[in-house]
Design a protein around this motif. Structure first.
Motif, PDB file in Angstrom:
ATOM      1  N   ALA A 193      56.980  31.063  40.872  1.00  0.00           N
ATOM      2  CA  ALA A 193      55.677  31.483  41.382  1.00  0.00           C
ATOM      3  C   ALA A 193      54.581  31.133  40.383  1.00  0.00           C
ATOM      4  CB  ALA A 193      55.679  32.984  41.662  1.00  0.00           C
ATOM      5  N   HIS A 194      54.855  31.311  39.095  1.00  0.00           N
ATOM      6  CA  HIS A 194      53.916  30.923  38.040  1.00  0.00           C
ATOM      7  C   HIS A 194      53.633  29.426  38.115  1.00  0.00           C
ATOM      8  CE1 HIS A 194      53.547  29.343  33.799  1.00  0.00           C
ATOM      9  NE2 HIS A 194      52.565  30.205  33.774  1.00  0.00           N
ATOM     10  N   ARG A 195      54.639  28.659  38.446  1.00  0.00           N
ATOM     11  CA  ARG A 195      54.530  27.198  38.484  1.00  0.00           C
ATOM     12  C   ARG A 195      53.933  26.695  39.796  1.00  0.00           C
ATOM     13  NH1 ARG A 195      57.030  22.679  36.115  1.00  0.00           N
ATOM     14  NH2 ARG A 195      57.769  21.076  37.550  1.00  0.00           N
ATOM     15  N   LEU A 196      54.304  27.307  40.928  1.00  0.00           N
ATOM     16  CA  LEU A 196      53.942  26.774  42.238  1.00  0.00           C
ATOM     17  C   LEU A 196      52.969  27.661  43.012  1.00  0.00           C
ATOM     18  CD1 LEU A 196      57.515  25.622  43.361  1.00  0.00           C
ATOM     19  CD2 LEU A 196      55.675  24.168  42.483  1.00  0.00           C
ATOM     20  N   ASN A 197      53.364  28.909  43.251  1.00  0.00           N
ATOM     21  CA  ASN A 197      52.515  29.801  44.042  1.00  0.00           C
ATOM     22  C   ASN A 197      51.130  29.950  43.429  1.00  0.00           C
ATOM     23  OD1 ASN A 197      52.219  32.251  46.078  1.00  0.00           O
ATOM     24  ND2 ASN A 197      51.635  33.052  44.079  1.00  0.00           N
ATOM     25  N   ASN A 198      51.062  30.131  42.109  1.00  0.00           N
ATOM     26  CA  ASN A 198      49.772  30.352  41.467  1.00  0.00           C
ATOM     27  C   ASN A 198      48.846  29.145  41.602  1.00  0.00           C
ATOM     28  OD1 ASN A 198      50.936  32.740  40.770  1.00  0.00           O
ATOM     29  ND2 ASN A 198      50.694  32.518  38.572  1.00  0.00           N
ATOM     30  N   GLU A 199      49.430  27.953  41.699  1.00  0.00           N
ATOM     31  CA  GLU A 199      48.621  26.756  41.895  1.00  0.00           C
ATOM     32  C   GLU A 199      48.199  26.604  43.360  1.00  0.00           C
ATOM     33  OE1 GLU A 199      47.848  24.197  39.280  1.00  0.00           O
ATOM     34  OE2 GLU A 199      48.150  26.132  38.288  1.00  0.00           O
ATOM     35  N   LEU A 200      49.136  26.829  44.276  1.00  0.00           N
ATOM     36  CA  LEU A 200      48.810  26.706  45.693  1.00  0.00           C
ATOM     37  C   LEU A 200      47.753  27.720  46.114  1.00  0.00           C
ATOM     38  CD1 LEU A 200      52.374  26.218  47.233  1.00  0.00           C
ATOM     39  CD2 LEU A 200      50.617  24.470  46.904  1.00  0.00           C
ATOM     40  N   MET A 201      47.862  28.937  45.575  1.00  0.00           N
ATOM     41  CA  MET A 201      46.953  30.007  45.966  1.00  0.00           C
ATOM     42  C   MET A 201      45.735  30.099  45.051  1.00  0.00           C
ATOM     43  SD  MET A 201      48.108  30.968  48.739  1.00  0.00           S
ATOM     44  CE  MET A 201      46.899  32.255  48.970  1.00  0.00           C
ATOM     45  N   GLN A 202      45.591  29.133  44.164  1.00  0.00           N
ATOM     46  CA  GLN A 202      44.422  29.004  43.295  1.00  0.00           C
ATOM     47  C   GLN A 202      44.197  30.226  42.411  1.00  0.00           C
ATOM     48  OE1 GLN A 202      40.997  27.153  45.230  1.00  0.00           O
ATOM     49  NE2 GLN A 202      42.322  26.215  46.774  1.00  0.00           N
ATOM     50  N   TYR A 203      45.297  30.910  42.084  1.00  0.00           N
ATOM     51  CA  TYR A 203      45.225  31.885  41.005  1.00  0.00           C
ATOM     52  C   TYR A 203      44.961  31.139  39.691  1.00  0.00           C
ATOM     53  CZ  TYR A 203      47.354  35.680  43.834  1.00  0.00           C
ATOM     54  OH  TYR A 203      47.624  36.661  44.764  1.00  0.00           O
ATOM     55  N   THR A 204      45.599  29.969  39.561  1.00  0.00           N
ATOM     56  CA  THR A 204      45.417  29.123  38.388  1.00  0.00           C
ATOM     57  C   THR A 204      45.251  27.680  38.829  1.00  0.00           C
ATOM     58  OG1 THR A 204      47.817  28.826  38.111  1.00  0.00           O
ATOM     59  CG2 THR A 204      46.780  30.617  36.866  1.00  0.00           C
ATOM     60  N   MET A 210      38.610  34.332  40.411  1.00  0.00           N
ATOM     61  CA  MET A 210      37.611  34.841  39.474  1.00  0.00           C
ATOM     62  C   MET A 210      36.295  35.177  40.180  1.00  0.00           C
ATOM     63  SD  MET A 210      38.816  35.149  36.321  1.00  0.00           S
ATOM     64  CE  MET A 210      40.042  36.060  37.274  1.00  0.00           C
ATOM     65  N   ASP A 211      35.887  34.358  41.132  1.00  0.00           N
ATOM     66  CA  ASP A 211      34.651  34.651  41.866  1.00  0.00           C
ATOM     67  C   ASP A 211      34.787  35.949  42.657  1.00  0.00           C
ATOM     68  OD1 ASP A 211      33.543  32.371  40.864  1.00  0.00           O
ATOM     69  OD2 ASP A 211      33.485  31.277  42.770  1.00  0.00           O
ATOM     70  N   MET A 240      36.777  38.475  42.036  1.00  0.00           N
ATOM     71  CA  MET A 240      36.818  39.618  41.120  1.00  0.00           C
ATOM     72  C   MET A 240      35.462  39.844  40.444  1.00  0.00           C
ATOM     73  SD  MET A 240      40.661  39.204  39.495  1.00  0.00           S
ATOM     74  CE  MET A 240      40.930  40.934  39.086  1.00  0.00           C
ATOM     75  N   ASN A 241      34.724  38.774  40.194  1.00  0.00           N
ATOM     76  CA  ASN A 241      33.403  38.924  39.572  1.00  0.00           C
ATOM     77  C   ASN A 241      32.401  39.560  40.524  1.00  0.00           C
ATOM     78  OD1 ASN A 241      34.063  37.878  37.033  1.00  0.00           O
ATOM     79  ND2 ASN A 241      33.636  35.770  37.653  1.00  0.00           N
ATOM     80  N   THR A 242      32.428  39.147  41.794  1.00  0.00           N
ATOM     81  CA  THR A 242      31.459  39.700  42.746  1.00  0.00           C
ATOM     82  C   THR A 242      31.717  41.169  43.031  1.00  0.00           C
ATOM     83  OG1 THR A 242      32.806  38.983  44.637  1.00  0.00           O
ATOM     84  CG2 THR A 242      31.073  37.479  43.880  1.00  0.00           C
ATOM     85  N   THR A 243      32.936  41.627  42.782  1.00  0.00           N
ATOM     86  CA  THR A 243      33.262  43.038  42.995  1.00  0.00           C
ATOM     87  C   THR A 243      33.307  43.822  41.680  1.00  0.00           C
ATOM     88  OG1 THR A 243      35.643  42.547  42.929  1.00  0.00           O
ATOM     89  CG2 THR A 243      34.577  42.533  45.092  1.00  0.00           C
ATOM     90  N   VAL A 244      32.990  43.140  40.569  1.00  0.00           N
ATOM     91  CA  VAL A 244      33.056  43.748  39.226  1.00  0.00           C
ATOM     92  C   VAL A 244      34.401  44.453  39.071  1.00  0.00           C
ATOM     93  CG1 VAL A 244      31.756  45.028  37.490  1.00  0.00           C
ATOM     94  CG2 VAL A 244      30.579  44.187  39.523  1.00  0.00           C
ATOM     95  N   GLY A 251      31.912  35.044  26.746  1.00  0.00           N
ATOM     96  CA  GLY A 251      32.389  36.366  27.130  1.00  0.00           C
ATOM     97  C   GLY A 251      32.378  36.644  28.621  1.00  0.00           C
ATOM     98  N   ALA A 252      32.526  35.601  29.430  1.00  0.00           N
ATOM     99  CA  ALA A 252      32.540  35.771  30.890  1.00  0.00           C
ATOM    100  C   ALA A 252      33.893  35.325  31.451  1.00  0.00           C
ATOM    101  CB  ALA A 252      31.421  34.945  31.525  1.00  0.00           C
ATOM    102  N   TYR A 253      34.201  35.838  32.630  1.00  0.00           N
ATOM    103  CA  TYR A 253      35.403  35.408  33.346  1.00  0.00           C
ATOM    104  C   TYR A 253      35.002  34.256  34.270  1.00  0.00           C
ATOM    105  CZ  TYR A 253      37.474  39.774  31.707  1.00  0.00           C
ATOM    106  OH  TYR A 253      37.951  40.794  30.914  1.00  0.00           O
ATOM    107  N   VAL A 254      35.516  33.077  33.982  1.00  0.00           N
ATOM    108  CA  VAL A 254      35.094  31.881  34.722  1.00  0.00           C
ATOM    109  C   VAL A 254      36.327  31.086  35.131  1.00  0.00           C
ATOM    110  CG1 VAL A 254      33.746  29.754  34.655  1.00  0.00           C
ATOM    111  CG2 VAL A 254      32.952  31.778  33.390  1.00  0.00           C
ATOM    112  N   GLY A 255      36.425  30.786  36.427  1.00  0.00           N
ATOM    113  CA  GLY A 255      37.513  29.971  36.928  1.00  0.00           C
ATOM    114  C   GLY A 255      37.044  28.567  37.258  1.00  0.00           C
TER     115      GLY A 255
END
Length: 487
Positions: free
Chosen positions: A61-72, A280-281, A283-287, A301-305
């Motif tokens: 999931a770290h390798r595939l799911n996170n990329e497909l779902m744009q977590y990373t 990240m967007d 999570m940022n819009t919902t603080v 010091g910002a969270y940026v994807g």
């Protein structure tokens, strides 16, 4: 090359003996002839299957799911998953490992049945359902009824339809609920609940709820009625009801029982990955108070994807962000004792919120939605009490009003909560279309986020007749073919 059943039989024996007798001194030791697996105490087979199966799903999931779902988004040259490109043998380890672990649970069930060991029978059914549900949700039609008959010299198993597989594993989970009994012995090497039959029963029913929601678009499965039956009879069908109940691999930090990301190099784990812009967007819009648990901050010091699906040069430029850099995975995720979830209280609440929203159960969807968010924050050990939780739930971009338009908001919050929860976000996306994820200009696969994985090379080579029949039946063995439960 060996066929699937023969591989399962061989690898299952080897992996069980190796894990139990050599690498994991904390697990019970196998003291009998390694070929005579039937003489093993059934509960001793549980821990290796849990540990190996969990690691396979979490790592992949770290390798595939996170990329497909744009977590990373991977910025390096080796992986093109964000552009929907995969090496031909990419999915082979998933197939082989999950089948071996499912076979181990099949053997565990048979041994426990011979000894009238109800709790170990039930635990084997639950774990097998978890492994098989992941396999069929990744690939579609797969070998099942004939997959574990290597001892009978059935080496070329037919592929079962996904509908028939779901019918079987849902029945197994319902039966597991009936088998679990806290008043009977439960002697096992259980790494999840420490052989607590009450919590296992909640896990079994929560797994069944997850899978019923997954097939709820198929009227022939009668999922809404099945869900209502469970919901209206909590004494018979208890669900995970707190963070203490959730199925979590809580590593000790002492070898061998550690989070194996700890042994992965920093470069392999996170060095060339950046957090995805959609996550990240959102999570940022919902603080969102969970951000520091998921990601690092950039130089200012910002969270940026960064966006997904661009060519290598563009992706590297996005990651550099004009020298300001972008967020990477939080370093704490790599700690040796960091826990990873199988099925959480947050997920159960989101499932019930969806059931209420769609009218399958008589309940307040907003209440379950709010509890799902709260459960996730507490799972990630974020401050919720005081005004933190109330403030978050009342934000315009979070607040749930109960209309059907809130399905997108519900799944978007579930998407945040399912971070590092196996492939669950990908399954939800394929079922609901949420969250809406942009497709980058360099994406392959006709610009379609993959709807399944292709069958492994060894299956195509060694079980060709059954493979050809399955591929034709599902509409082609490619990344764009929808699995049965998708609309």
């Amino acid at each position: 090359m060996k066929s699937l059943s023969k591989q399962i039989q061989l690898f299952s024996i080897i992996s069980t003996v190796f894990v139990l007798a050599s690498c994991t001194k904390d697990f019970e030791t196998l003291n009998t002839d390694p070929v005579k697996v039937t003489s093993v105490a059934p509960g001793s087979l549980l821990a290796p299957a849990q540990f190996d199966g969990m690691w396979l799903i979490t790592k992949r999931a770290h390798r595939l799911n996170n990329e497909l779902m744009q977590y990373t988004v991977e910025t390096g040259v080796l992986n093109d998953f964000a552009r929907y490109e995969f090496r031909e043998n990419e999915f082979d380890p998933i197939w082989s490992t999950l089948y071996v672990k499912a076979n181990d649970m099949n053997e565990m069930y048979k041994i426990a049945e011979q000894r009238n060991d109800a709790n170990n029978m039930a635990a084997a059914l639950v774990m097998k359902a978890w492994f098989i549900s992941n396999l069929t949700d990744m690939f579609g039609d797969i070998p099942y009824t004939e997959a574990f008959k290597g001892r009978d010299e059935l080496y070329y198993p037919k592929f079962d339809t996904q509908q028939s597989i779901y019918t079987s594993i849902l029945a197994d989970l319902k039966r597991a609920n009936d088998l679990f009994n806290e008043n009977k012995p439960f002697d096992s090497s259980d790494l999840i609940y420490g052989s607590d039959a009450v919590k296992w029963k909640k896990f079994a029913n929560s797994m069944r709820l997850r899978l019923l929601v997954r097939v709820s678009n198929k009227s022939e499965m009668n999922a809404p009625a099945e869900i209502a039956e469970m919901f209206t009879n909590p004494t018979k069908y208890p669900l995970i009801a707190s963070n203490d109940d959730e199925a979590m691999m809580k590593y000790t930090g002492v070898k061998p029982f550690i989070n194996l990301f700890f042994e992965m190099s920093a470069a392999e784990f996170s060095g060339s990955r950046r957090m995805g812009k959609p996550l990240m967007d959102l999570m940022n819009t919902t603080v969102d108070g969970r951000r520091f648990r998921y990601a690092t901050k950039n130089t200012p010091g910002a969270y940026v994807g960064i966006p997904s699906g661009y060519n290598e040069q563009e992706t590297i430029a996005f990651a550099d962000n004009n020298g300001l850099k972008t967020s990477t995975l939080a370093t704490t995720l790599k700690d040796d004792a960091y826990p990873f979830p199988i099925l959480t209280w947050a997920e159960v609440n989101f499932l019930l919120a969806e059931a209420a929203l769609k009218g399958w159960i008589t309940a307040d969807a907003q209440s379950y939605y709010n509890k799902g968010v709260e459960a996730s924050w507490k799972q990630w050990k974020c401050t919720w009490d005081g005004t933190a939780g109330t403030t978050y739930l009342n934000r315009p971009t979070v607040r749930f009003t109960g209309s059907t338009a809130n399905m997108e908001r519900l799944i978007s919050q579930k998407y945040i909560a399912m971070f590092f929860s196996g492939f669950e976000a990908w399954y939800d996306y394929r079922r609901t279309g949420y969250p809406v994820l942009p497709v980058g200009p360099a994406a392959k696969n006709n610009g379609i986020l993959p709807t399944r994985f292709e069958y492994p090379l060894i299956t195509k080579a060694t079980n060709k007749a059954n493979y050809d029949a399955a591929a034709a039946r599902i509409g082609g063995d490619n990344l764009r073919t929808k699995v049965w439960w998708q609309n």
